[in-house]
Design a protein around this motif. Structure first.
Motif, mmCIF file in Angstrom:
data_model
loop_
_atom_site.group_PDB
_atom_site.id
_atom_site.type_symbol
_atom_site.label_atom_id
_atom_site.label_comp_id
_atom_site.label_asym_id
_atom_site.label_seq_id
_atom_site.Cartn_x
_atom_site.Cartn_y
_atom_site.Cartn_z
ATOM 1 N N ALA A 262 14.332 -19.433 -40.168
ATOM 2 C CA ALA A 262 13.415 -19.900 -39.360
ATOM 3 C C ALA A 262 13.469 -21.571 -39.071
ATOM 4 O O ALA A 262 13.637 -21.919 -37.662
ATOM 5 C CB ALA A 262 12.054 -19.975 -39.986
ATOM 6 N N GLN A 263 14.092 -22.215 -39.969
ATOM 7 C CA GLN A 263 14.567 -23.679 -39.771
ATOM 8 C C GLN A 263 15.650 -23.717 -38.507
ATOM 9 O O GLN A 263 15.745 -24.632 -37.690
ATOM 10 C CB GLN A 263 15.025 -24.225 -40.932
ATOM 11 N N ARG A 264 16.687 -22.713 -38.780
ATOM 12 C CA ARG A 264 17.708 -22.893 -37.520
ATOM 13 C C ARG A 264 17.231 -22.449 -36.299
ATOM 14 O O ARG A 264 17.822 -23.077 -35.200
ATOM 15 C CB ARG A 264 18.876 -21.718 -37.865
ATOM 16 N N LEU A 265 16.345 -21.647 -36.169
ATOM 17 C CA LEU A 265 15.701 -21.013 -35.102
ATOM 18 C C LEU A 265 14.820 -22.313 -34.417
ATOM 19 O O LEU A 265 14.749 -22.564 -33.325
ATOM 20 C CB LEU A 265 14.706 -19.803 -35.178
ATOM 21 N N ALA A 266 14.255 -23.001 -35.179
ATOM 22 C CA ALA A 266 13.412 -24.266 -34.806
ATOM 23 C C ALA A 266 14.318 -25.206 -33.930
ATOM 24 O O ALA A 266 14.043 -25.783 -33.148
ATOM 25 C CB ALA A 266 12.556 -24.753 -36.251
ATOM 26 N N ALA A 267 15.227 -25.355 -34.658
ATOM 27 C CA ALA A 267 16.466 -26.396 -34.244
ATOM 28 C C ALA A 267 17.095 -26.119 -32.867
ATOM 29 O O ALA A 267 17.272 -26.766 -32.195
ATOM 30 C CB ALA A 267 17.497 -26.659 -35.423
ATOM 31 N N GLU A 268 17.341 -24.720 -32.773
ATOM 32 C CA GLU A 268 17.705 -24.085 -31.607
ATOM 33 C C GLU A 268 16.564 -24.226 -30.513
ATOM 34 O O GLU A 268 17.028 -24.736 -29.348
ATOM 35 C CB GLU A 268 18.234 -22.881 -31.605
ATOM 36 N N CYS A 269 15.594 -23.913 -30.667
ATOM 37 C CA CYS A 269 14.441 -24.092 -29.741
ATOM 38 C C CYS A 269 14.122 -25.448 -29.375
ATOM 39 O O CYS A 269 13.899 -25.805 -28.217
ATOM 40 C CB CYS A 269 13.242 -23.663 -30.427
ATOM 41 N N HIS A 270 14.190 -26.658 -30.450
ATOM 42 C CA HIS A 270 14.248 -27.926 -30.073
ATOM 43 C C HIS A 270 15.191 -28.499 -29.153
ATOM 44 O O HIS A 270 14.818 -29.220 -28.233
ATOM 45 C CB HIS A 270 14.156 -28.564 -31.592
ATOM 46 N N GLY A 271 16.514 -27.897 -29.388
ATOM 47 C CA GLY A 271 17.528 -28.274 -28.524
ATOM 48 C C GLY A 271 17.430 -27.831 -27.157
ATOM 49 O O GLY A 271 17.596 -28.529 -26.076
#
Length: 303
Positions: A262-271
């Motif tokens: 989930a943390q990885r997905l959040a970082a991708e969304c943020h980018g």
């Protein structure tokens, strides 16, 4: 913290939030029947409970990003916050999430009773539309376009539809189904906070497409981080019960992908959100600071 090579500070445009809070504090919902004063009390109790006011602040920041005066869209921004507050009141009800705390104090139904809480939510939605249609300045076509966007974002093809998919458990049992639930339940109102301002301005073409892509990513980012905080934060920090999603057996980004996923997905969304902002055009680069700050704040928030 950094993502995609850029520093992330989590700074929030507090000046815009203060404008929203001041405007909301002045709102009244009087009736010709003085006996309805208790209903207005319940409405204002929830509306003035505080918080970062992310949705109305997004509206003001969007107006600023397109070169306008944020003050001119305060009625629209406030209408969006009234609708968000209605949704929180109904979310907290025993038939829904059954939460006793919201922003560190008793929820509306605990304070005033379930019947009054339901009516307070209903009234906030109606008053939001009245506020938009009577107090927001702008060309009639733009106001109607904003009203259409806002009502669509909160109806069957938006927030309420997403809530139904969530409580009925009928969304497809895959990654696409989970994204659909949250794109409707959470993302559509966040997206409307941006799109309504653009429609009021009459914007068309590539810029509005880029802004809508930004809004889509921001809505999903908000939900992913919310799911993460539900398992990593505390009740004191959140101002509401922690771990309620897990207790109710809800599908979340953490339950589907694990905490690290989930943390990885959040970082991708943020980018992707920042990339979409950059795609709104070089002429807007000097006016995007507040939208960038909100995006970073959502990504790094702890409550």
């Amino acid at each position: 913290m950094s993502t995609a090579g850029r520093a992330v500070t989590g700074v929030y445009p507090e000046a815009l939030r203060e404008r929203v809070d001041a405007y909301l504090a002045e709102l009244r919902f009087p009736s010709v029947a003085p006996e309805t004063a208790g209903l207005e009390e319940a409405m204002r109790y929830s509306l003035l409970a505080g918080g970062k006011r992310i949705r109305p602040v997004l509206a003001l920041a969007t107006q600023q990003a397109i070169g306008g005066d944020p003050e001119t869209v305060l009625p629209l921004a406030a209408a969006i916050e009234l609708i968000h507050t209605y949704s929180l009141i109904h979310d907290d009800l025993p038939a829904m999430d059954d939460d006793d705390l919201r922003r560190g104090r008793p929820t509306c139904h605990v304070k005033f009773g379930e019947d009054v809480a339901i009516l307070a939510g209903d009234a906030l939605y109606a008053e939001a539309l009245r506020l938009l249609l009577t107090a927001q300045a702008g060309p009639p076509a733009g106001i109607l376009a904003a009203a259409r966007e806002l009502t669509a974002a909160t109806g069957v093809d938006g927030m309420v539809g997403g809530q139904y998919l969530d409580v009925a458990g009928v969304a497809p049992d895959d990654a696409g189904g989970l994204r659909t639930v949250h794109a409707l339940k959470t993302g559509r109102l966040i997206g409307a906070s941006i799109a309504c301002v653009l429609l009021l301005d009459g914007m068309t073409g590539p810029s509005i497409t880029a802004f809508r892509s930004f809004a889509d990513e921001l809505g999903i980012l908000f939900q992913i981080v919310d799911d993460i905080l539900d398992v990593t934060s505390t009740a004191d920090a959140m101002g509401k019960p922690q771990g309620s999603d897990e207790r109710q057996g809800k599908r979340t980004y953490v339950s589907e992908y694990g905490l690290e996923g989930a943390q990885r997905l959040a970082a991708e969304c943020h980018g992707r959100a920042h990339a979409a902002l950059a795609a709104t055009g070089p002429e807007r680069a000097a006016h995007l600071a507040e939208l960038e700050q909100i995006t970073d704040f959502i990504f790094t928030r702890t409550s």
